[in-house]
Design a protein around this motif. Sequence first.
Motif, short mmCIF file in Angstrom:
data_model
loop_
_atom_site.label_atom_id
_atom_site.label_comp_id
_atom_site.label_asym_id
_atom_site.label_seq_id
_atom_site.Cartn_x
_atom_site.Cartn_y
_atom_site.Cartn_z
N ARG A 94 144.10 41.66 32.88
CA ARG A 94 145.43 41.06 32.99
C ARG A 94 145.60 40.39 34.34
NH1 ARG A 94 149.22 43.31 29.18
NH2 ARG A 94 150.99 42.90 30.55
N ALA A 95 145.15 41.08 35.39
CA ALA A 95 145.26 40.53 36.74
C ALA A 95 144.42 39.26 36.88
CB ALA A 95 144.83 41.57 37.77
N GLU A 96 143.22 39.27 36.30
CA GLU A 96 142.35 38.10 36.39
C GLU A 96 142.92 36.93 35.61
OE1 GLU A 96 138.56 36.06 37.31
OE2 GLU A 96 140.21 37.16 38.24
N ALA A 97 143.49 37.20 34.45
CA ALA A 97 144.10 36.13 33.67
C ALA A 97 145.25 35.49 34.44
CB ALA A 97 144.60 36.67 32.33
N ARG A 98 146.08 36.31 35.05
CA ARG A 98 147.21 35.79 35.82
C ARG A 98 146.73 35.02 37.05
NH1 ARG A 98 150.41 41.37 34.66
NH2 ARG A 98 151.86 40.58 33.07
N ARG A 99 145.66 35.48 37.68
CA ARG A 99 145.11 34.75 38.83
C ARG A 99 144.68 33.36 38.42
NH1 ARG A 99 140.35 33.16 41.01
NH2 ARG A 99 139.11 33.97 39.29
N LEU A 100 143.98 33.26 37.30
CA LEU A 100 143.48 31.97 36.86
C LEU A 100 144.61 31.04 36.41
CD1 LEU A 100 140.29 33.16 34.95
CD2 LEU A 100 140.36 31.80 37.04
N VAL A 101 145.63 31.59 35.77
CA VAL A 101 146.78 30.78 35.39
C VAL A 101 147.43 30.16 36.63
CG1 VAL A 101 149.14 30.87 34.48
CG2 VAL A 101 147.27 31.95 33.22
N THR A 102 147.61 30.97 37.67
CA THR A 102 148.20 30.47 38.91
C THR A 102 147.28 29.46 39.58
OG1 THR A 102 149.37 32.56 39.25
CG2 THR A 102 149.10 31.15 41.17
#
Length: 228
Positions: A94-102
Amino acid sequence: MSSPAVLYHFAFHPASRAARLALGEAKIEWSEELVRPWDENCPLFELNPSGMPPVLNIIERGRSINLCELDAILGWIEDRGKGEVLLSSDVAERAEARRLVTWFSRRFSDDVDSILLHERVEKPLLRLGSPDARQLREGREALKHHLVMLEELAAARDWLAGRRISQADIVAAGHLSVLDYFGEMPWGVVPSLKVWYSKIKSRPCFRTLLSDRLPGVSPAGWYTDLDF
């Protein structure tokens, strides 16, 4: 029976494309209103103070609510879903997905989209003249630099953020698919990313994107080919 959501979007805007992909992947019923954000009478200005797409209008408990821009739309999709929708239950993923979205909304947009899409999309639509060769070279160099990181992720993982499709893949596809339309994606130097793109390009949610056309500009020959 509730009314379907209405998405106000511009077909060649990466975040708008990501919203369409996310709604399709989440199997949410929606209709569309195509908008031209640069027009003075564009309805976006009444829906979103920033005047930016996408905006998703929904009816919740009898109330009309405008979800302004991609983050709000992705958050709503996740909030209304039961279980995993476009974010894994795994905390690290979840954290990695949010990092990439940002990263896409900030770094990639600033370094690549602001140059290449200005030259390839905005200039023709606003009649600002032909693309500038120096700017195109600068945008392409920035794209190649960022593709190195994406190639490493695609080579090491099933999907960009981990073991399952996530917001990261949806947002990445929104950005890269616009560039692919104009033949700006150097797929030959990113073989793992090309395999990833083939996977997401083959999903049902991607079908509407393949029918997009910019007046006066034909897509790259492989744009609609699922086995390119």
